[in-house]
Scaffold this motif. Sequence first.
Motif, PDB file in Angstrom:
ATOM      1  N   ASP A 108      68.848  64.921  25.419  1.00  0.00           N
ATOM      2  CA  ASP A 108      68.226  63.766  26.051  1.00  0.00           C
ATOM      3  C   ASP A 108      66.747  63.672  25.678  1.00  0.00           C
ATOM      4  O   ASP A 108      66.217  62.602  25.351  1.00  0.00           O
ATOM      5  CB  ASP A 108      68.400  63.891  27.571  1.00  0.00           C
ATOM      6  CG  ASP A 108      67.983  62.648  28.321  1.00  0.00           C
ATOM      7  OD1 ASP A 108      66.786  62.345  28.339  1.00  0.00           O
ATOM      8  OD2 ASP A 108      68.862  61.996  28.904  1.00  0.00           O
TER       9      ASP A 108
ATOM     10  N   ARG B 273      74.237  58.304  28.451  1.00  0.00           N
ATOM     11  CA  ARG B 273      74.418  59.598  29.111  1.00  0.00           C
ATOM     12  C   ARG B 273      75.837  59.746  29.641  1.00  0.00           C
ATOM     13  O   ARG B 273      76.451  60.807  29.531  1.00  0.00           O
ATOM     14  CB  ARG B 273      73.416  59.737  30.268  1.00  0.00           C
ATOM     15  CG  ARG B 273      71.989  60.017  29.814  1.00  0.00           C
ATOM     16  CD  ARG B 273      71.034  59.883  30.981  1.00  0.00           C
ATOM     17  NE  ARG B 273      69.670  60.267  30.611  1.00  0.00           N
ATOM     18  CZ  ARG B 273      68.578  59.797  31.193  1.00  0.00           C
ATOM     19  NH1 ARG B 273      68.698  58.902  32.174  1.00  0.00           N
ATOM     20  NH2 ARG B 273      67.380  60.196  30.816  1.00  0.00           N
TER      21      ARG B 273
ATOM     22  N   LEU C  67      72.910  61.159  20.865  1.00  0.00           N
ATOM     23  CA  LEU C  67      72.981  61.615  22.251  1.00  0.00           C
ATOM     24  C   LEU C  67      74.415  61.508  22.761  1.00  0.00           C
ATOM     25  O   LEU C  67      74.923  62.436  23.407  1.00  0.00           O
ATOM     26  CB  LEU C  67      72.048  60.778  23.129  1.00  0.00           C
ATOM     27  CG  LEU C  67      72.101  61.043  24.637  1.00  0.00           C
ATOM     28  CD1 LEU C  67      71.758  62.494  24.948  1.00  0.00           C
ATOM     29  CD2 LEU C  67      71.161  60.095  25.379  1.00  0.00           C
TER      30      LEU C  67
END
Length: 357
Positions: free
Chosen positions: A56, A129, A49
């Motif tokens: 995601d 993220r 990721l």
Amino acid sequence: MQRLVILGGGYGGMKIMQELLPKDLPDDVEIYLVDRLPYHCLKTEYYALAAGTESDQEVRVPFPEHEQLHYYFGNVTSIDEENQQIHFDNKEPLSFDKLVIGLGSVDKYHGVPGAEEHTYSIQSMEKTRRTCEALNNLPPHSHVSIVGAGLSGVELASELRESRTDLTIHLFDRGDTILPMFPKRLSNYVHNWFEKNDVDVVSNSNITKVEADGLYNHDQWFPSDATIWTAGIQPNQIVQNLNAEEDDSGRIILTKHHHLQHNEDIFVVGDCASLPHAPSAQLAESQGEQIVTILKKQWNHEELPDEMPKMKLKGVLGSLGKKHGFGMMGEKAAVTGRVARLLKSGVLWMYKYHSGV
């Protein structure tokens, strides 16, 4: 109704739910799962990721559904053992009769100045993220430093190389050879892969300071447009605040039945538990199975076993991008290349699509 509260829907928490919910949960017991996110995250795949090679959605799995399972989403601030309550920053406290703590780990910065302020992380979904956004927004021919050449650092460096061939990547390794926990043949295989793919492995490194635009290895300056820290973990702060004995790594020393030494109703699973092997998803699952055995005996008022089975790991597999890999099957069988990568993909596929209840 008795209430079992599971703090954290990681690998250990998921295994406990999978073992209890189909048939082994007593009718007078309800489970409350506490997590910040409404799905289970595949932490072992965070490197992909971060590198931008997986979406995601590909690194998460739905939590199970069951009439005796309830969800309580929020950010835990403390555990009140005396009153048997979990406290949150913006929700009412949650009471428990039995508690399993599986809150996972956070980065350990070893006192390196600037490391916490100026590095990215792959220790949580939220932080990964942000790392993904930073790496994939880098201008062409940027410099990336990855501090820590364990399994996470190696997989991130290789995946990022395939994702961004334009980047200059430095992988800082404290040891003489990369991945010393593996046989020499595997270590050499990984090192050779990095040489062929133009990833600079900096051996015998000692990061002494991190700044916004680079870092110091010993006294040598390395410019860096993004620095990712994979150089060690420690228990979650909530666990650090428990009144419990810790080992040298800050992990909680448990009884042979996996509960606190002074409280048989509070268990610790996964990264925060002091166990005979290094923290891993596989180890958390194995421990989770044993915790279920103890819970069932406690609920049935049965005598606990004098000894617990030895927790054995089936092996360790790592990836080098999407086509190559390395690992150990059992204790002796080393695998490399495409076979190792296919094996890891197969294990991941089985986990993702057979984790429900």
